[in-house]
Design a protein around this motif. Structure first.
Motif, PDB file in Angstrom:
ATOM      1  N   PHE A  48       1.797  11.815   1.816  1.00  0.00           N
ATOM      2  CA  PHE A  48       1.879  11.260   3.167  1.00  0.00           C
ATOM      3  C   PHE A  48       1.957  12.555   4.178  1.00  0.00           C
TER       4      PHE A  48
ATOM      5  N   TYR B  11      -3.593   5.068   7.053  1.00  0.00           N
ATOM      6  CA  TYR B  11      -3.380   6.199   6.304  1.00  0.00           C
ATOM      7  C   TYR B  11      -3.082   7.519   7.214  1.00  0.00           C
TER       8      TYR B  11
ATOM      9  N   PRO C 289      -7.556   0.833   6.223  1.00  0.00           N
ATOM     10  CA  PRO C 289      -7.019   1.902   5.406  1.00  0.00           C
ATOM     11  C   PRO C 289      -7.027   3.477   6.094  1.00  0.00           C
TER      12      PRO C 289
ATOM     13  N   THR D 214       1.789   3.853  -3.246  1.00  0.00           N
ATOM     14  CA  THR D 214       1.290   5.268  -2.922  1.00  0.00           C
ATOM     15  C   THR D 214       2.410   6.116  -3.186  1.00  0.00           C
TER      16      THR D 214
ATOM     17  N   ILE E 237      -4.577   2.956  -1.516  1.00  0.00           N
ATOM     18  CA  ILE E 237      -4.579   2.105  -0.179  1.00  0.00           C
ATOM     19  C   ILE E 237      -5.580   1.291  -0.076  1.00  0.00           C
TER      20      ILE E 237
ATOM     21  N   HIS F  84       4.471  10.870   9.490  1.00  0.00           N
ATOM     22  CA  HIS F  84       5.470  10.458   8.110  1.00  0.00           C
ATOM     23  C   HIS F  84       6.937  10.823   8.319  1.00  0.00           C
TER      24      HIS F  84
ATOM     25  N   ILE G 278       0.241   9.538   7.761  1.00  0.00           N
ATOM     26  CA  ILE G 278       0.407  11.169   7.593  1.00  0.00           C
ATOM     27  C   ILE G 278       0.784  11.620   8.973  1.00  0.00           C
TER      28      ILE G 278
ATOM     29  N   GLN H  90       0.938  -1.072  -0.024  1.00  0.00           N
ATOM     30  CA  GLN H  90      -0.011  -0.058  -0.168  1.00  0.00           C
ATOM     31  C   GLN H  90       0.954   1.270  -0.007  1.00  0.00           C
ATOM     32  N   VAL H  91       1.897   1.427   0.843  1.00  0.00           N
ATOM     33  CA  VAL H  91       2.778   2.386   1.082  1.00  0.00           C
ATOM     34  C   VAL H  91       3.716   2.639  -0.253  1.00  0.00           C
TER      35      VAL H  91
ATOM     36  N   PHE I 238      -5.663   7.750  -0.776  1.00  0.00           N
ATOM     37  CA  PHE I 238      -6.548   6.979  -0.088  1.00  0.00           C
ATOM     38  C   PHE I 238      -7.183   5.743  -0.720  1.00  0.00           C
TER      39      PHE I 238
ATOM     40  N   TRP J  10      -4.052  14.603   3.840  1.00  0.00           N
ATOM     41  CA  TRP J  10      -5.078  13.680   3.240  1.00  0.00           C
ATOM     42  C   TRP J  10      -5.147  13.746   1.801  1.00  0.00           C
TER      43      TRP J  10
END
Length: 191
Positions: A105, A168, A164, A96, A116, A175, A172, A92-93, A113, A108
C-alpha cells in the motif's frame, strides 16, 4: 417463498449482522481501527459510485421499486447493499496485507492489485447470481462507476471493474491516514 427471496433476505441479514459485529469489535479495539476506516471509505465509494443511482434510477434507468414492482425502503436497501460493499473492501485490504504486507500500500503493486480486483469480481459474480432477479428486471441507471449501457447482469459488473482502481489508488495515497501504515521501511516477510 421463492429461493431467490430467501437468499436475498439471508444475504441482507448477514451483511447487517457482520457490520454490527465489526463495529463493536472496532469500538472495543479488538480489531485494528483501519478496518473501520476502510469500511467507511468503501461504503461511501460504492454508495456514491453506483448504489444511489441503481436504487433511484437517476440517469436513464428505473428505480428499484419500478423495476421490481414492490415497495421496498430504498434508503434501507441501498444502505444494506453499501454495507455489503464495505465488507468486501475490508476483505480486499486484509487479504492484501496478509499476502503482501504493508508495503503493497506504499506504491502500486500489480500483484496486490490483482488480488484486490479478483476479490471484487468473484464476490460480485456471486452476488449477481443471488440478486439476478433485481438486475434482470427493467433498466438499470447509468452511474459514475457504471458508465456503459449494457444488459443488467453485465452492467452490474462495471462497478467492480472500476472500483479496485480507485480504491487501491486512494489507499496508496492515504496509506498513513486510512491504513495506519507508516513510511518507515518495512522489515516483515510479506510474499
Amino acid at each position: 417463498m421463492p429461493i431467490a427471496k430467501i437468499m436475498s433476505f439471508a444475504l441482507q441479514t448477514g451483511i447487517v449482522a457482520v457490520s454490527i459485529i465489526l463495529a463493536i469489535l472496532c469500538v472495543c479495539r479488538a480489531l485494528p481501527v483501519r478496518i473501520a476506516k476502510v469500511y467507511a471509505f468503501n461504503f461511501a465509494l460504492c454508495l456514491l459510485g453506483w448504489e444511489i443511482w441503481m436504487t433511484y434510477g437517476v440517469i436513464g434507468g428505473q428505480s428499484e421499486q419500478d423495476r421490481l414492482g414492490v415497495t421496498t425502503n430504498p434508503v434501507l436497501n441501498m444502505s444494506i447493499m453499501s454495507a455489503g460493499d464495505a465488507l468486501v473492501g475490508v476483505a480486499q485490504v486484509e487479504a492484501t496485507l496478509k499476502a503482501f504486507g504493508p508495503h503493497a500500500f506504499k506504491k502500486w503493486n500489480w500483484k496486490a492489485f490483482a488480488l484486490i480486483f479478483g476479490i471484487g469480481i468473484v464476490q460480485n459474480l456471486a452476488i449477481t447470481f443471488i440478486l439476478r432477479k433485481r438486475l434482470e428486471a427493467g433498466k438499470l441507471s447509468l452511474a459514475p462507476m457504471m458508465p456503459i449501457r449494457a444488459p443488467g447482469l453485465v452492467m452490474n459488473q462495471e462497478g467492480w471493474i472500476i472500483q479496485p482502481f480507485i480504491f487501491y489508488a486512494v489507499l496508496i495515497r492515504f496509506h498513513k491516514e486510512i491504513l495506519d501504515i507508516s513510511d518507515e521501511p518495512y522489515r516483515g516477510t510479506g510474499i
